[in-house]
Design an enzyme around this catalytic site. Structure first.
Site, PDB file in Angstrom:
ATOM      1  N   HIS A   5      -7.893   1.326  -4.539  1.00  8.44           N
ATOM      2  CA  HIS A   5      -7.951   0.607  -3.487  1.00  8.44           C
ATOM      3  C   HIS A   5      -8.075   1.906  -2.248  1.00  8.44           C
ATOM      4  CE1 HIS A   5      -7.808  -2.508  -0.316  1.00  8.44           C
ATOM      5  NE2 HIS A   5      -6.712  -2.005   0.006  1.00  8.44           N
TER       6      HIS A   5
ATOM      7  N   ASN B 162       0.789  -1.341   0.141  1.00  8.50           N
ATOM      8  CA  ASN B 162      -0.041  -0.150  -0.114  1.00  8.50           C
ATOM      9  C   ASN B 162       0.928   1.331  -0.208  1.00  8.50           C
ATOM     10  OD1 ASN B 162      -2.733  -0.517  -0.071  1.00  8.50           O
ATOM     11  ND2 ASN B 162      -2.666  -1.077   1.872  1.00  8.50           N
TER      12      ASN B 162
HETATM   13  O1  TXD Z   1      -5.437  -4.851  -0.879  1.00 11.41           O
HETATM   14  C1  TXD Z   1      -4.123  -4.767  -0.612  1.00 11.41           C
HETATM   15  N1  TXD Z   1      -3.407  -4.602  -1.649  1.00 11.41           N
HETATM   16  C2  TXD Z   1      -3.750  -4.762   0.756  1.00 11.41           C
HETATM   17  C3  TXD Z   1      -2.467  -4.423   0.902  1.00 11.41           C
HETATM   18  C4  TXD Z   1      -4.535  -5.531   1.795  1.00 11.41           C
HETATM   19  C5  TXD Z   1      -3.821  -5.459   3.162  1.00 11.41           C
HETATM   20  C6  TXD Z   1      -2.379  -5.111   3.379  1.00 11.41           C
HETATM   21  N2  TXD Z   1      -1.944  -4.616   2.241  1.00 11.41           N
HETATM   22  C7  TXD Z   1      -0.732  -4.073   2.287  1.00 11.41           C
HETATM   23  O2  TXD Z   1       0.301  -5.052   2.233  1.00 11.41           O
HETATM   24  C8  TXD Z   1      -0.060  -3.446   3.682  1.00 11.41           C
HETATM   25  O3  TXD Z   1      -0.531  -2.034   3.866  1.00 11.41           O
HETATM   26  C9  TXD Z   1       1.508  -3.428   3.621  1.00 11.41           C
HETATM   27  O4  TXD Z   1       1.720  -2.345   2.843  1.00 11.41           O
HETATM   28  C10 TXD Z   1       1.677  -4.784   2.634  1.00 11.41           C
HETATM   29  C11 TXD Z   1       2.283  -5.649   3.586  1.00 11.41           C
HETATM   30  O5  TXD Z   1       1.394  -6.182   4.518  1.00 11.41           O
HETATM   31  P1  TXD Z   1       1.717  -7.309   5.683  1.00 11.41           P
HETATM   32  O6  TXD Z   1       0.553  -7.581   6.616  1.00 11.41           O
HETATM   33  O7  TXD Z   1       2.586  -8.461   5.072  1.00 11.41           O
HETATM   34  O8  TXD Z   1       3.161  -6.519   6.357  1.00 11.41           O
HETATM   35  P2  TXD Z   1       4.331  -6.949   7.275  1.00 11.41           P
HETATM   36  O9  TXD Z   1       3.953  -7.996   8.149  1.00 11.41           O
HETATM   37  O10 TXD Z   1       4.878  -5.835   7.908  1.00 11.41           O
HETATM   38  O11 TXD Z   1       5.386  -7.436   6.239  1.00 11.41           O
HETATM   39  C12 TXD Z   1       6.108  -6.615   5.397  1.00 11.41           C
HETATM   40  C13 TXD Z   1       7.357  -7.205   5.324  1.00 11.41           C
HETATM   41  C14 TXD Z   1       8.228  -7.321   6.586  1.00 11.41           C
HETATM   42  O12 TXD Z   1       8.482  -8.678   6.948  1.00 11.41           O
HETATM   43  C15 TXD Z   1       9.562  -6.530   6.318  1.00 11.41           C
HETATM   44  O13 TXD Z   1      10.691  -6.806   6.923  1.00 11.41           O
HETATM   45  C16 TXD Z   1       9.678  -6.402   4.868  1.00 11.41           C
HETATM   46  O14 TXD Z   1       8.138  -6.455   4.620  1.00 11.41           O
HETATM   47  N3  TXD Z   1      10.300  -5.434   4.248  1.00 11.41           N
HETATM   48  C17 TXD Z   1      10.996  -5.673   2.936  1.00 11.41           C
HETATM   49  N4  TXD Z   1      11.246  -6.762   2.488  1.00 11.41           N
HETATM   50  C18 TXD Z   1      12.032  -6.541   1.585  1.00 11.41           C
HETATM   51  N5  TXD Z   1      12.695  -5.427   0.907  1.00 11.41           N
HETATM   52  C19 TXD Z   1      12.427  -4.364   1.680  1.00 11.41           C
HETATM   53  N6  TXD Z   1      13.033  -3.224   1.396  1.00 11.41           N
HETATM   54  C20 TXD Z   1      11.561  -4.433   2.951  1.00 11.41           C
HETATM   55  N7  TXD Z   1      11.113  -3.247   3.769  1.00 11.41           N
HETATM   56  C21 TXD Z   1      10.508  -3.938   4.538  1.00 11.41           C
END
Ligand code: TXD
Length: 319
Positions: A176, A121
């Site tokens: 969204h 998001n």
């Molecule tokens: O309908 C939709 N599109 C959505 C979107 C519905 C629900 C949630 N939505 C979004 O998905 C939410 O607002 C977040 O932006 C994402 C991911 O949600 P999630 O609940 O999985 O978030 P987490 O548990 O915090 O996981 C994000 C992971 C976490 O493990 C971080 O360490 C990692 O992202 N992260 C990264 N990974 C790789 N590379 C980079 N740079 C990085 N930065 C953070």
């Protein structure tokens, strides 16, 4: 025949759930990538240890190295930060835009032929930025939101009508966010449009309006309950449907954030519209005719997406 390879960029709540479902469905081998050391490795190992019980043979591994996503057929991107109570999706722009840059470069270098599904998001702006940063063709980069929004709508409608969720179809367009556009006249109970169901006395306009409103705020309702993050089961299930349709060339017609090149009067932006997903990625946009009221709602949604894109351009002038 070689197995498909699915790369999950971000191994948080949605990433872990995606890995579990993809493995259970044997969609392919799964690579979980995350910058948090141990998280992707731990989840990969945990899920692998459920495979003997459940009886599937997908191989899973965790990594901090983009080289390990090499040759992925599908990349699903959840990297970034989710909302906390009180935050809007738009508050995430600054942080998640930087993440999209790193992810886009990683995919361009190691998995340029993948079908990329962005979930991070604020979705409609992040998928736009990810396509730009990665340079992948626009039909190979799509955003997941509409399936989730319409699935929420379907769930609430199934409860209201006391019918199976399988008998409910729903049609949700637009960005969204709170400006999404649930189209009630295209949403049906076994093919019977909602306005007809109301006329037949199965529900009332007030009740349907309340359901539309609850659908629009569906993500926030869950953030408010969970307090520590946002929804993950339904978002993961929704993205898997997209991945599966691509890998199996099923050609499902589902609402997704797709690149519009003139359709719906929108140029060069990602907005939620119904598309066909098959081996060619986003193969075709279904362009329905709007009533005046729907057109106004859709335009409102497009304007909200445009504002976010402008905010991204200010932060990252190269876009
Ligand atoms: O309908 C939709 N599109 C959505 C979107 C519905 C629900 C949630 N939505 C979004 O998905 C939410 O607002 C977040 O932006 C994402 C991911 O949600 P999630 O609940 O999985 O978030 P987490 O548990 O915090 O996981 C994000 C992971 C976490 O493990 C971080 O360490 C990692 O992202 N992260 C990264 N990974 C790789 N590379 C980079 N740079 C990085 N930065 C953070």
């Amino acid at each position: 025949m070689a197995r498909n390879k699915i790369a999950l960029i971000g191994a948080g709540m949605i990433g872990g759930t995606l890995a579990h479902i993809a493995a259970q469905k044997e969609l392919g081998d799964v690579v979980l990538f995350d910058i948090a050391e141990g998280t992707p490795e731990g989840k990969a190992l945990d899920i692998s240890q459920s495979a003997p019980v459940d009886g599937y043979d997908s191989r899973l591994r965790g990594t901090q190295d983009y080289a390990d996503i090499a040759g992925a057929d599908v990349c699903i991107v959840t990297a970034g930060v989710p909302r906390k109570p009180g935050m809007s999706r738009d508050d995430l722009v600054g942080i998640n835009l930087k993440v999209m840059k790193a992810v886009g470069e990683g995919i361009a270098k190691h998995a340029p032929n993948a079908f990329v599904i962005c979930i991070t998001n604020p979705l409609d702006a992040m998928v736009w930025a990810l396509q730009k940063f990665s340079g992948l063709p626009t039909n190979k980069v799509v955003g997941m939101a509409g399936i989730l929004d319409s699935s929420r709508f379907r769930h609430f409608l199934a409860e209201e009508f006391s019918v199976s969720v399988e008998s409910v179809t729903a049609f949700v367009l637009g960005g969204h966010g709170d400006t999404m556009v649930p189209l009630t006249r295209y949403s049906t109970i076994a093919g019977v449009p909602l306005p007809d169901m109301i006329e037949m006395g199965w529900s009332s306009q007030e009740k349907i309006d309340a359901i539309v409103d609850r659908t629009r705020k569906g993500g926030g309702e869950i953030v408010g309950l969970l307090k520590t993050g946002s929804a993950f089961y339904a978002p993961a299930a929704s993205a898997i449907q997209m991945a599966e349709s691509y890998l199996k060339d099923k050609k499902v017609v589902v609402p997704c954030a797709a690149y519009l090149d003139g359709q719906y009067g929108v140029n060069g932006r990602y907005v939620g519209v119904p598309i066909v997903i098959g081996e060619g990625g986003a193969e075709r946009v279904l362009e329905v005719k709007f009533t005046e009221e729907e057109q106004a709602m859709f335009q409102n949604s497009v304007n909200a997406v445009e504002e976010l894109v402008e905010a991204c351009k200010k932060i990252e002038p190269s876009l």
